[in-house]
Design a protein around this motif. Structure first.
Motif, mmCIF file in Angstrom:
data_model
loop_
_atom_site.group_PDB
_atom_site.id
_atom_site.type_symbol
_atom_site.label_atom_id
_atom_site.label_comp_id
_atom_site.label_asym_id
_atom_site.label_seq_id
_atom_site.Cartn_x
_atom_site.Cartn_y
_atom_site.Cartn_z
ATOM 1 N N SER A 1 0.827 -1.202 0.000
ATOM 2 C CA SER A 1 0.000 0.000 0.000
ATOM 3 C C SER A 1 0.865 1.255 0.000
ATOM 4 O O SER A 1 0.360 2.362 -0.035
ATOM 5 N N HIS A 2 2.163 1.063 0.038
ATOM 6 C CA HIS A 2 3.105 2.169 -0.082
ATOM 7 C C HIS A 2 4.455 1.580 -0.487
ATOM 8 O O HIS A 2 4.627 0.357 -0.455
ATOM 9 N N THR A 3 5.379 2.433 -0.884
ATOM 10 C CA THR A 3 6.691 1.922 -1.281
ATOM 11 C C THR A 3 7.622 1.748 -0.088
ATOM 12 O O THR A 3 8.760 1.303 -0.244
ATOM 13 N N SER A 4 7.121 2.059 1.105
ATOM 14 C CA SER A 4 7.983 1.980 2.292
ATOM 15 C C SER A 4 8.579 0.594 2.565
ATOM 16 O O SER A 4 9.650 0.517 3.171
ATOM 17 N N PRO A 5 7.919 -0.521 2.173
ATOM 18 C CA PRO A 5 8.579 -1.811 2.393
ATOM 19 C C PRO A 5 9.979 -1.873 1.765
ATOM 20 O O PRO A 5 10.839 -2.600 2.264
ATOM 21 N N VAL A 6 10.186 -1.117 0.700
ATOM 22 C CA VAL A 6 11.505 -1.135 0.063
ATOM 23 C C VAL A 6 12.569 -0.621 1.040
ATOM 24 O O VAL A 6 13.704 -1.097 1.032
#
Lengths: 344, 833
Positions: free
Chosen positions: A173-178
């Motif tokens: 739901s966001h690119t933060s997992p990267v």
């Protein structure tokens, strides 16, 4: 030897004469005359020379022959090209070239406007020491929430309505997992950007689509402070929107940063009459200092290292930048829309 | 959170900020005001009017003439049709020249021959309620001429404050007031309850409490907690002999100003406390509680409850029930039961104020699909220290508005006493994180107004007491109040508070030195950049589509899709892009040249993440080149597609991947769905090991929905390597200064023989000096035998270091002719073989 030399020279002289004659021929008839003069089977000047090949030393024949063939072929090309030009001139305008006629252009391709924005953003952050990282679009709850200090039973996990797969995985739901994946694989200093698609369970309207591009930034090193975050984003904003751009930080909440901020920009806009005015404050991204829990979860010593992170929506920035009224235009992919972004 | 400006001012009397300043202050603290609504809007010019005299209308039975005092000292005549008009009564009056909220402008009017100088208004006409039956009676000691908005308590603004999920304490007026009051916590007070008897108030506030960890009884009521992990505390208090009815105007006004709907005085009292202090309370009709016993336990399988919204709901053992001796009477923390609801017949009320564990409340709310003001707060966390204050205040409001009496004591079951967290705060760490140095004194000054208690380290503390030894000598000890215990438990949480109160804008933004990152740029980005660049240069436009696909075009199913058409994750990009071709052709865009780079998904092994790959797809339709007056339109052909594909392959894996006719490859598991491409006119891309990695060709018209004028659609899709190898460096080849020798050959080739094989053989056998090989003509017909075709090829020979001799070249050409003949049966035209 001298004889061969002169024969080749004769040929080359003829070549330049012939090419000039071709260029000067103003009508198809004149051009035909040139052809006969030089290439005519019986009395053509080049043919005549070629007939003298037999007089040559057999050792030398191939070289002269090859040269003669080259010239012949070049001349033939020149003739047919000129012929084409003369024909079209005849069609287009009896009196001469009309250079106001539309020119011949190839198809104009173009990057998608969202790609254009991403490329511009990446270019600026590259200049500030960032590289690009990527991660999967299907994620686990661990990477999308828990490793980002977002317990699944906390309302913060609801802020973005998540699309789940059968079997327990989810669309990020966001690119933060990267961020987490990069920190697991690399040691500081880390300065990465993660552009990519993210998905939320939103229905389609002018300001929402269930999938959209996001651009995440992460910097982790010793000695990184909130002042560095503000400074980096202020520098970015000036490079992207121009030197007069101001930014404003407002407190906010993201589980994976603390302190967290919403970042607004105020641009200097040039009016049609040349005078300048400031735009309204525009909300362009979320940012903050990486929460120590996030660093710890990724195996980075949060006492030693600090970091900042930010995330923005290139699609939304594109709306502001290009004056696009509706996010859905990005996904319609109407040629007439995409062509507007075909410039360099 | 909807906040009444007047209510805030009542809680923080020192607050002088205008509504706009307040909104600015809230935004600077992180809580932007999304909307500000003037509750008096539409009531401008309307006043309180007193009816002095009522008399019959001479010409109408149903109308009457009123003498109204609008406060100006001179009474005016008003014609009115209301059934009840009391002489001496106070009513909303709209004088001539004013405008009603609905937009009607009042003018002097003649009604059945009598002049009317304004209008007495009903609730409905003022848009304050549904009652259109009569004019609205105003209560209280009001002067005629008073602005109506003030008389009704509507000289207020409703601020819609955006509260982040970490701050449940701001889901109350007091919490918001604490953030914005000039002196913070110290400047707060609780507003007086209108009509309250001070002796009653003192009695209530002095009530005793009976406390136990498991079960307690008082005033005839027993409370037992059987699920201590779900319920941190439960307080009960009985109010006897209430008279349930509408709330007084002040209470209704407060609730409305904060966006709530008045119901009755008892329920309104609990809602008042919820909005003021943030504690959800519930009022039960005590007579409906079996055995006057409240058991907090997990619901049993099969238990049902009809909730206040009239729905019957099946409970599960994962849900917490508030039960009486027999059955659930409320879904804990979410909604009460209809059966024990306080209504007109209620006399004795049991007030509940409890503390429920957030996670399970959230789970229950989601399972039931039922979000309420109570569940919203419990999910985020309510103040574990404020329960008693809340239940007492609710009791006082009930006593002041519904009568009755409270005997007490309060019954309180609390499995685990709450103790305030103590968090160390190192000034050095504040500086490490924020980049600005703060003294211990400054930090205390920033934190204490928010309700934190700050003990300075012993070295700096004025009198050396209070500072416990902790994380280093310089650490402050910060005690966190209950209402902040949900979001502040670590040092960093306090540092955020410091930054927030200090003001984000006060931090400098000067760029300092930094180290560049050590993470290498992911190589797939560079490849994507290059592909985009090449395809854009070839006149293709980049498209973006989403990863969703219908069944049949995806293997990975979504659990909660947006629509059935988007129920899967796409397995290929091409079908989605063909959809865009249809879209464009339907809009008359004839020349469609699109490409897309995107992610596709394949089902992984059970429990594993689906496999993802980045694909490139492209589609072509229409003219090969833009229309130009100098030439005829030509449609795109397979050769155009193949050429693009060649270029793509060159960018992806130069010298490694190849484009071959599809017939040569049979084992592609990646075959596009439903035989999207015509197998006779399609190509396959193979990698260095001969494994298929892509497909291209003519899209079968039957798989598309196109207008009748549409031409052929060409499509291609290939998968990109997840980690592209570095591109080999270009190696310079010296330019020969010696002349090249060209030879043209016309090869007679069997039609079934692929030309690429012929060319391949020629390259292989052409010798080291064969520089170039080009097909320049293809011919079938007269002069060429049936079943054969003539392929004209130009060969160029050149040596780097010398001039080639004719006979060397001839010998090589002879060799080629011979090999072609022997191996492939190819003849050379015009030669005697």
């Amino acid at each position: 030897m001298s004889q061969n030399g002169s024969l080749v020279e004769d040929l080359q002289r003829l070549e330049s004469q012939a090419l000039q004659a071709v260029a000067e021929a103003a009508t198809p008839d004149a051009l035909e005359e040139v052809r006969i003069t030089f290439l005519g089977r019986k009395d053509g000047r080049i043919s005549s020379i070629l007939r003298r090949l037999g007089e040559l030393d057999p050792e030398e024949r191939p070289r002269v022959g090859a040269e003669a063939n080259r010239i012949k072929s070049r001349l033939q090309d020149a003739l047919s090209e000129r012929e084409g030009t003369l024909e079209r001139d005849g069609e287009g305008d009896e009196g001469g070239l009309d250079l106001t006629l539309p020119a011949r252009r190839p198809w104009q391709g173009g990057r998608h406007p969202v790609t254009r924005v991403i490329d511009e953003l990446v270019e600026i952050f590259r200049g500030l020491g960032f590289t690009r990282a990527r991660g999967p679009e299907v994620e686990t709850e661990w990477y999308n929430f828990e490793a980002l200090n977002t317990p699944l039973d906390h309302p913060a996990a609801d802020e973005q309505d998540t699309l789940y797969l059968k079997g327990g995985h989810l669309l990020r739901s966001h690119t933060s997992p990267v961020q987490v994946r990069v920190m697991e694989a690399h040691r500081p200093p880390i300065r990465v950007l993660a552009p990519g698609m993210v998905y939320r369970r939103d229905s389609y309207d002018a300001t929402h689509t269930p999938g959209f591009a996001q651009l995440e930034g992460l910097a982790v090193d010793e000695g990184i402070t909130f002042v560095d975050l503000k400074a980096t984003l202020a520098e970015f904003a000036r490079r992207y929107w121009g030197p007069g751009t101001r930014i404003r930080f407002r407190p906010s909440f993201f589980p994976f940063t603390e302190p967290s901020a919403e970042v607004d920009v105020k641009r200097v806009v040039r009016r049609p009459d040349g005078t300048e005015e400031e735009s309204d404050w525009l909300e362009i991204m979320g940012a903050g200092m990486v929460d120590p829990a996030v660093l710890d979860a990724a195996g980075i010593d949060s006492e030693r290292y600090t970091g900042f992170a930010f995330g923005m929506g290139p699609g939304r920035i594109g709306l502001l930048k290009y004056g696009i009224p509706d996010l859905r235009l990005y996904l319609d992919n109407d040629i007439r829309f995409l062509q507007q972004f075909s410039g360099p | 959170m909807k906040v009444s400006y007047q209510w805030l001012k009542a809680l923080a009397p020192e607050l002088r900020a205008s509504p706009d300043e307040l909104a600015e202050r809230l935004a600077a603290r992180g809580f932007p005001v999304e909307e500000m609504e003037d509750l008096a809007r539409g009531l401008e010019g309307l006043v309180v009017g007193r009816v002095l005299k009522v008399s019959e209308h001479p010409n109408a039975d149903r109308l009457r003439l009123c003498d109204v005092d609008p406060g100006s000292g001179e009474s005016v005549q008003v014609v009115c049709g209301a059934p009840v008009i009391v002489e001496g009564g106070l009513y909303p009056f709209a004088p001539v020249g004013s405008t009603l909220p609905g937009g009607m402008e009042l003018r002097k009017a003649k009604i059945r021959g009598e002049t009317s100088y304004g209008m007495l208004c009903s609730e409905k006409e003022l848009e304050l309620g549904p009652d259109a039956g009569g004019i609205m009676e105003l209560e209280g000691d009001l002067e005629p001429g008073l602005e109506l908005a003030r008389a009704l308590g509507l000289d207020d603004l409703r601020l819609d404050v955006e509260v982040t999920p970490n701050r449940p304490d701001l889901l109350s007026h007091r919490g918001v007031a604490r953030e914005v009051a000039p002196e913070g916590e110290d400047g707060l007070t609780l507003p007086a309850i209108p009509g309250e008897d001070p002796t009653v108030a003192a009695k209530v506030d002095g009530l005793e409490t009976v406390v136990d960890r498991e079960e307690a009884s008082a005033d005839g009521v027993t409370v037992r907690i059987e699920a201590p992990e779900r319920c941190g505390a439960y307080l009960g208090l009985v109010v006897r002999g209430v008279e349930v009815g509408p709330s007084p105007p002040w209470l209704q006004t407060r609730l409305r100003a904060a966006g709530a709907r008045p119901i009755n005085n008892v329920v309104d009292a609990t809602n008042y406390v919820l909005l003021e202090l943030g504690h959800p309370l519930h009022a039960f009709d005590l007579d409906r509680i079996q055995d006057r016993t409240v058991v907090v336990r997990r619901a049993r399988k099969g238990e049902k409850i009809r909730t206040l919204d009239g729905e019957e709901r099946a409970l599960t053992s994962e849900m917490l029930g508030i039960c009486d001796a027999q059955r659930p009477v409320a879904v804990a923390g979410v909604m009460g039961g209809e059966d024990s609801e306080v209504g007109e017949g209620t006399s004795d009320v049991l007030l509940e104020c409890a503390l429920f564990t957030p996670g399970p409340i959230r789970a229950t709310r989601k399972t039931l699909g039922l979000s309420t003001d109570a569940s919203y707060r419990f999910e985020r966390g309510v103040d574990p220290e404020g329960l008693k204050e809340a239940i007492l205040r609710a009791a006082r409001v009930i006593l002041a508005t519904a009568g009755g009496k409270v005997e007490g004591p309060i019954v309180e079951v609390r499995p685990k006493p709450f103790s305030r967290p103590e968090v160390p705060l190192r000034p050095s760490r504040v500086e490490t994180l924020l980049g600005v140095a703060f003294s211990a004194e400054t930090l205390r000054g920033l934190l204490e107004p928010l309700g934190f208690q700050v003990a300075l380290p012993s070295s700096t503390a004025a009198n050396g007491d209070g500072a416990a030894a902790g994380e280093g000598d310089d650490a402050l000890r910060v005690t966190v109040p209950g209402f902040r215990s949900w979001d502040v438990g670590r040092e960093v949480d306090l540092i955020e508070e410091v930054a927030r109160v200090y003001g984000y804008e006060a931090f400098p933004d000067t760029l300092g030195p930094y180290r560049p990152g050590s993470v290498p740029d992911h190589p797939l980005f560079a490849l994507e950049d290059e592909l985009r660049q090449r395809l854009v240069a070839r006149g293709l436009l980049e498209a973006h589509t989403l990863a969703f696909a219908p069944k049949g075009e995806g293997e990975v199913a979504l659990l909660n899709p947006i629509s059935a058409e988007e129920g899967f994750l796409r397995r290929w990009l091409l079908p989605g892009l063909l959809g865009r071709v249809e879209y464009n052709l339907a809009r008359g865009n004839r020349d469609v040249r699109l490409f897309e780079l995107g992610t596709v998904f394949r089902g992984g092994s059970p429990g594993e993440r689906p496999r993802e790959a980045t694909h490139l797809t492209l589609v072509l339709h229409g003219r090969r080149q833009p229309r130009h007056w100098s030439r005829k339109d030509e449609p795109v052909e397979i050769w155009d597609l193949q050429g693009l594909l060649d270029e793509v392959v060159e960018a992806v894996a130069p010298g490694d991947w190849k484009v071959v006719p599809a017939q040569e490859v049979t084992n592609w598991s990646e075959t596009l769905p439903g035989s999207l491409l015509d197998p006779d006119v399609s190509l396959t891309v193979v990698d260095g090991q001969g494994r298929p990695v892509g497909q291209a060709g003519r899209v079968r018209p039957e798989s598309l929905d196109l207008p009748p004028w549409a031409g052929q659609v060409w499509g291609a899709e290939l998968s990109l390597p997840p980690e592209p190898a570095p591109r080999p460096e270009v190696q310079y080849v010296p330019l020969s200064t010696h002349p090249a020798v060209d030879r043209d050959l016309a090869l007679v080739v069997d039609r079934t023989q692929p030309v690429a094989r012929v060319l391949g053989l020629m390259r292989r056998e052409g010798g080291e000096h064969l520089r170039d090989l080009q097909v320049f003509d293809l011919y079938e017909g007269e002069g060429v035998p049936q079943g054969k075709r003539s392929v004209a090829v130009r060969l160029r020979f050149q040596a780097p270091d010398r001039t080639l001799k004719d006979r060397e070249v001839d010998a090589r050409v002879d060799h080629l002719g011979q090999t072609l003949h022997d191996e492939m049966g190819v003849a050379i035209r015009g030669r005697d073989d």
